[in-house]
Scaffold this motif. Structure first.
Motif, PDB file in Angstrom:
ATOM      1  N   ALA A  78     -68.704  22.997 -12.326  1.00  0.00           N
ATOM      2  CA  ALA A  78     -68.490  24.408 -12.654  1.00  0.00           C
ATOM      3  C   ALA A  78     -68.206  25.246 -11.410  1.00  0.00           C
ATOM      4  O   ALA A  78     -67.409  26.181 -11.446  1.00  0.00           O
ATOM      5  CB  ALA A  78     -69.701  24.959 -13.406  1.00  0.00           C
ATOM      6  N   GLY A  79     -68.871  24.929 -10.310  1.00  0.00           N
ATOM      7  CA  GLY A  79     -68.709  25.727  -9.098  1.00  0.00           C
ATOM      8  C   GLY A  79     -67.782  25.132  -8.072  1.00  0.00           C
ATOM      9  O   GLY A  79     -67.722  25.633  -6.942  1.00  0.00           O
ATOM     10  N   HIS A  80     -67.028  24.089  -8.438  1.00  0.00           N
ATOM     11  CA  HIS A  80     -66.229  23.362  -7.451  1.00  0.00           C
ATOM     12  C   HIS A  80     -65.230  24.269  -6.728  1.00  0.00           C
ATOM     13  O   HIS A  80     -65.160  24.272  -5.495  1.00  0.00           O
ATOM     14  CB  HIS A  80     -65.485  22.207  -8.120  1.00  0.00           C
ATOM     15  CG  HIS A  80     -64.636  21.408  -7.183  1.00  0.00           C
ATOM     16  ND1 HIS A  80     -65.177  20.484  -6.307  1.00  0.00           N
ATOM     17  CD2 HIS A  80     -63.293  21.415  -6.954  1.00  0.00           C
ATOM     18  CE1 HIS A  80     -64.205  19.943  -5.601  1.00  0.00           C
ATOM     19  NE2 HIS A  80     -63.062  20.490  -5.960  1.00  0.00           N
ATOM     20  N   ARG A  81     -64.472  25.041  -7.482  1.00  0.00           N
ATOM     21  CA  ARG A  81     -63.439  25.881  -6.869  1.00  0.00           C
ATOM     22  C   ARG A  81     -64.059  26.906  -5.915  1.00  0.00           C
ATOM     23  O   ARG A  81     -63.566  27.109  -4.798  1.00  0.00           O
ATOM     24  CB  ARG A  81     -62.632  26.585  -7.955  1.00  0.00           C
ATOM     25  CG  ARG A  81     -61.468  27.420  -7.439  1.00  0.00           C
ATOM     26  CD  ARG A  81     -60.528  27.779  -8.573  1.00  0.00           C
ATOM     27  NE  ARG A  81     -59.454  28.661  -8.127  1.00  0.00           N
ATOM     28  CZ  ARG A  81     -59.458  29.978  -8.317  1.00  0.00           C
ATOM     29  NH1 ARG A  81     -60.460  30.557  -8.950  1.00  0.00           N
ATOM     30  NH2 ARG A  81     -58.453  30.718  -7.884  1.00  0.00           N
ATOM     31  N   ALA A  82     -65.136  27.530  -6.351  1.00  0.00           N
ATOM     32  CA  ALA A  82     -65.803  28.507  -5.494  1.00  0.00           C
ATOM     33  C   ALA A  82     -66.451  27.845  -4.287  1.00  0.00           C
ATOM     34  O   ALA A  82     -66.430  28.392  -3.178  1.00  0.00           O
ATOM     35  CB  ALA A  82     -66.860  29.278  -6.297  1.00  0.00           C
ATOM     36  N   PHE A  83     -67.003  26.640  -4.466  1.00  0.00           N
ATOM     37  CA  PHE A  83     -67.628  25.928  -3.353  1.00  0.00           C
ATOM     38  C   PHE A  83     -66.596  25.559  -2.287  1.00  0.00           C
ATOM     39  O   PHE A  83     -66.872  25.651  -1.085  1.00  0.00           O
ATOM     40  CB  PHE A  83     -68.323  24.665  -3.853  1.00  0.00           C
ATOM     41  CG  PHE A  83     -69.539  24.909  -4.706  1.00  0.00           C
ATOM     42  CD1 PHE A  83     -70.107  26.172  -4.780  1.00  0.00           C
ATOM     43  CD2 PHE A  83     -70.121  23.882  -5.425  1.00  0.00           C
ATOM     44  CE1 PHE A  83     -71.226  26.404  -5.559  1.00  0.00           C
ATOM     45  CE2 PHE A  83     -71.242  24.100  -6.199  1.00  0.00           C
ATOM     46  CZ  PHE A  83     -71.792  25.358  -6.275  1.00  0.00           C
ATOM     47  N   VAL A  84     -65.411  25.116  -2.733  1.00  0.00           N
ATOM     48  CA  VAL A  84     -64.357  24.742  -1.783  1.00  0.00           C
ATOM     49  C   VAL A  84     -63.936  25.957  -0.960  1.00  0.00           C
ATOM     50  O   VAL A  84     -63.831  25.904   0.274  1.00  0.00           O
ATOM     51  CB  VAL A  84     -63.146  24.134  -2.513  1.00  0.00           C
ATOM     52  CG1 VAL A  84     -61.971  23.960  -1.555  1.00  0.00           C
ATOM     53  CG2 VAL A  84     -63.515  22.789  -3.125  1.00  0.00           C
ATOM     54  N   ALA A  85     -63.695  27.069  -1.639  1.00  0.00           N
ATOM     55  CA  ALA A  85     -63.289  28.290  -0.933  1.00  0.00           C
ATOM     56  C   ALA A  85     -64.385  28.769   0.002  1.00  0.00           C
ATOM     57  O   ALA A  85     -64.113  29.207   1.131  1.00  0.00           O
ATOM     58  CB  ALA A  85     -62.939  29.377  -1.943  1.00  0.00           C
ATOM     59  N   GLY A 130     -61.803  36.779  -5.634  1.00  0.00           N
ATOM     60  CA  GLY A 130     -62.784  37.214  -6.613  1.00  0.00           C
ATOM     61  C   GLY A 130     -63.748  36.131  -7.052  1.00  0.00           C
ATOM     62  O   GLY A 130     -64.247  36.160  -8.182  1.00  0.00           O
ATOM     63  N   LEU A 131     -64.030  35.161  -6.149  1.00  0.00           N
ATOM     64  CA  LEU A 131     -64.904  34.047  -6.502  1.00  0.00           C
ATOM     65  C   LEU A 131     -66.375  34.335  -6.233  1.00  0.00           C
ATOM     66  O   LEU A 131     -67.203  33.444  -6.404  1.00  0.00           O
ATOM     67  CB  LEU A 131     -64.467  32.783  -5.732  1.00  0.00           C
ATOM     68  CG  LEU A 131     -63.074  32.275  -6.080  1.00  0.00           C
ATOM     69  CD1 LEU A 131     -62.699  31.088  -5.211  1.00  0.00           C
ATOM     70  CD2 LEU A 131     -63.000  31.887  -7.552  1.00  0.00           C
ATOM     71  N   ARG A 132     -66.667  35.545  -5.774  1.00  0.00           N
ATOM     72  CA  ARG A 132     -68.060  35.982  -5.557  1.00  0.00           C
ATOM     73  C   ARG A 132     -68.812  34.999  -4.658  1.00  0.00           C
ATOM     74  O   ARG A 132     -69.637  34.199  -5.136  1.00  0.00           O
ATOM     75  CB  ARG A 132     -68.777  36.157  -6.892  1.00  0.00           C
ATOM     76  CG  ARG A 132     -68.063  37.122  -7.842  1.00  0.00           C
ATOM     77  CD  ARG A 132     -68.762  37.233  -9.167  1.00  0.00           C
ATOM     78  NE  ARG A 132     -70.063  37.866  -9.025  1.00  0.00           N
ATOM     79  CZ  ARG A 132     -70.911  38.085 -10.042  1.00  0.00           C
ATOM     80  NH1 ARG A 132     -70.553  37.714 -11.264  1.00  0.00           N
ATOM     81  NH2 ARG A 132     -72.070  38.662  -9.832  1.00  0.00           N
ATOM     82  N   PRO A 133     -68.542  34.996  -3.361  1.00  0.00           N
ATOM     83  CA  PRO A 133     -69.138  34.017  -2.445  1.00  0.00           C
ATOM     84  C   PRO A 133     -70.659  34.045  -2.414  1.00  0.00           C
ATOM     85  O   PRO A 133     -71.284  33.007  -2.216  1.00  0.00           O
ATOM     86  CB  PRO A 133     -68.533  34.399  -1.085  1.00  0.00           C
ATOM     87  CG  PRO A 133     -68.009  35.771  -1.241  1.00  0.00           C
ATOM     88  CD  PRO A 133     -67.607  35.910  -2.670  1.00  0.00           C
ATOM     89  N   ALA A 135     -75.565  31.101  -3.717  1.00  0.00           N
ATOM     90  CA  ALA A 135     -76.822  30.946  -4.444  1.00  0.00           C
ATOM     91  C   ALA A 135     -76.765  29.728  -5.364  1.00  0.00           C
ATOM     92  O   ALA A 135     -77.751  28.988  -5.501  1.00  0.00           O
ATOM     93  CB  ALA A 135     -77.121  32.210  -5.243  1.00  0.00           C
ATOM     94  N   LEU A 136     -75.612  29.515  -6.010  1.00  0.00           N
ATOM     95  CA  LEU A 136     -75.455  28.358  -6.887  1.00  0.00           C
ATOM     96  C   LEU A 136     -75.504  27.056  -6.092  1.00  0.00           C
ATOM     97  O   LEU A 136     -76.088  26.057  -6.542  1.00  0.00           O
ATOM     98  CB  LEU A 136     -74.123  28.461  -7.629  1.00  0.00           C
ATOM     99  CG  LEU A 136     -73.909  27.514  -8.819  1.00  0.00           C
ATOM    100  CD1 LEU A 136     -74.945  27.777  -9.890  1.00  0.00           C
ATOM    101  CD2 LEU A 136     -72.511  27.684  -9.386  1.00  0.00           C
ATOM    102  N   MET A 137     -74.936  27.074  -4.890  1.00  0.00           N
ATOM    103  CA  MET A 137     -74.987  25.899  -4.035  1.00  0.00           C
ATOM    104  C   MET A 137     -76.426  25.609  -3.602  1.00  0.00           C
ATOM    105  O   MET A 137     -76.856  24.449  -3.546  1.00  0.00           O
ATOM    106  CB  MET A 137     -74.095  26.098  -2.813  1.00  0.00           C
ATOM    107  CG  MET A 137     -73.853  24.841  -1.993  1.00  0.00           C
ATOM    108  SD  MET A 137     -72.744  25.131  -0.584  1.00  0.00           S
ATOM    109  CE  MET A 137     -71.199  25.452  -1.436  1.00  0.00           C
ATOM    110  N   LEU A 138     -77.185  26.652  -3.299  1.00  0.00           N
ATOM    111  CA  LEU A 138     -78.603  26.477  -2.973  1.00  0.00           C
ATOM    112  C   LEU A 138     -79.364  25.901  -4.173  1.00  0.00           C
ATOM    113  O   LEU A 138     -80.273  25.085  -4.010  1.00  0.00           O
ATOM    114  CB  LEU A 138     -79.224  27.801  -2.545  1.00  0.00           C
ATOM    115  CG  LEU A 138     -78.849  28.327  -1.161  1.00  0.00           C
ATOM    116  CD1 LEU A 138     -79.573  29.646  -0.892  1.00  0.00           C
ATOM    117  CD2 LEU A 138     -79.181  27.312  -0.079  1.00  0.00           C
TER     118      LEU A 138
END
Length: 294
Positions: A151-158, A170-173, A178-181
């Motif tokens: 679910a968070g792959h695209r945001a995690f890569v960026a 607009g991926l809300r870093p 927080a999701l990565m944590l």
């Protein structure tokens, strides 16, 4: 082949194998981002920051898993809050929380006259004591980690390679961080009772670090890290069975040894002379491939 298959004919070694394979998958999903973002110190701090929750749960005769989860969530929340301060570096905040949580855990342990908390088991784990219920928890954690990672792959890569672009798209870093944590917290909490807090750090870091020297995409790093973790589990259990060494520590040591072999091979590869590719027909320099792709 009897020397290779004989250990897994015993039920508790077979359960340890399945437990190690599940932990390897969970740690590959979370550890890839830890390595790519340079968050190794955070992973170490969070793995040790669970001590207060585990100590409190043991003193109250509650669930060690639940106590570890509460403590790890508190640690992740504290890191997220302190990272928003412009005057305080993230490493400083992590270091302060690390010392504070570890000190609190030691204080709780010191008040236990019966030494109810087994620090050795907490630090080093007992992979040979995995129960069927533990395998169910690890399987559920692996599914949850896979869902979060997908679910968070695209945001995690960026976030890992260009945080400013993540904000522009607009991926809300901050939410992605927080999701990565949360993914890291899930991996550590689910795995610590199998390999211990010190040794889960080895499986979290060593396999992804070994693969990142060769792979050119994030999914390949994750897949390679899971395979190396599985290989470390099998080899560690076999060596432990025949030499009588601690199983969890042998698995982690095998993972670290595989990293150094990978680093040595990568160093030899980089020393080989390379022939420059011919320039394109239209002139100019050849296009450089990206370091990683999503």
């Amino acid at each position: 082949m009897d020397w290779l298959l004989a250990p897994f004919g015993v039920s508790f070694v077979e359960r340890a194998l399945w437990g190690g394979l599940l932990v390897s998958g969970i740690c590959a999903l979370a550890g890839t981002w830890v390595v790519l973002r340079g968050m190794a110190f955070l992973g170490d701090a969070m793995s040790h920051g669970m001590l207060p929750g585990v100590a409190a749960a043991s003193l109250l005769e509650g669930s060690l898993f639940l106590g570890a989860a509460v403590s790890a969530v508190a640690m992740a929340a504290g890191v997220t809050a302190l990272s928003r301060s412009p005057r305080l570096s993230q490493d400083t905040g992590i270091g302060l929380l690390f010392v504070g949580m570890l000190a609190t855990g030691v204080i709780l342990v010191s008040h236990s006259q019966s030494f109810a908390v087994d620090l050795t088991a907490f630090l080093f784990g007992d992979v040979l004591a995995v129960r069927p219920g533990d395998l169910a928890v690890l399987a559920a954690a692996l599914v949850a980690a896979a869902v979060v990672a997908a679910a968070g792959h695209r945001a995690f890569v960026a976030l890992a390679f260009d945080p400013r672009k993540a904000r522009t798209l607009g991926l809300r870093p901050r939410l992605a961080h927080a999701l990565m944590l949360g993914l890291l917290t899930l991996a550590i909490t689910a795995s610590f009772h199998v390999v211990g807090t010190l040794l889960v750090f080895g499986l979290l870091i060593a396999p992804p670090a070994a693969v990142v020297l060769w792979a050119r995409s994030v999914p390949l790093v994750m897949a390679g890290a899971a395979l190396l973790g599985a290989l470390s589990t099998v080899a560690g259990l076999v060596v432990s069975w025949h030499l009588g060494t601690a199983a969890g520590a042998t698995i982690a040591a095998t993972a670290v040894a595989l990293f150094f072999l990978s680093a040595l091979a990568a160093g030899l590869r980089d020393r080989r002379p390379r022939h420059a590719p011919p320039p394109p027909r239209g002139g100019g320099s050849p296009r450089k491939e990206p370091e990683y792709t999503s």
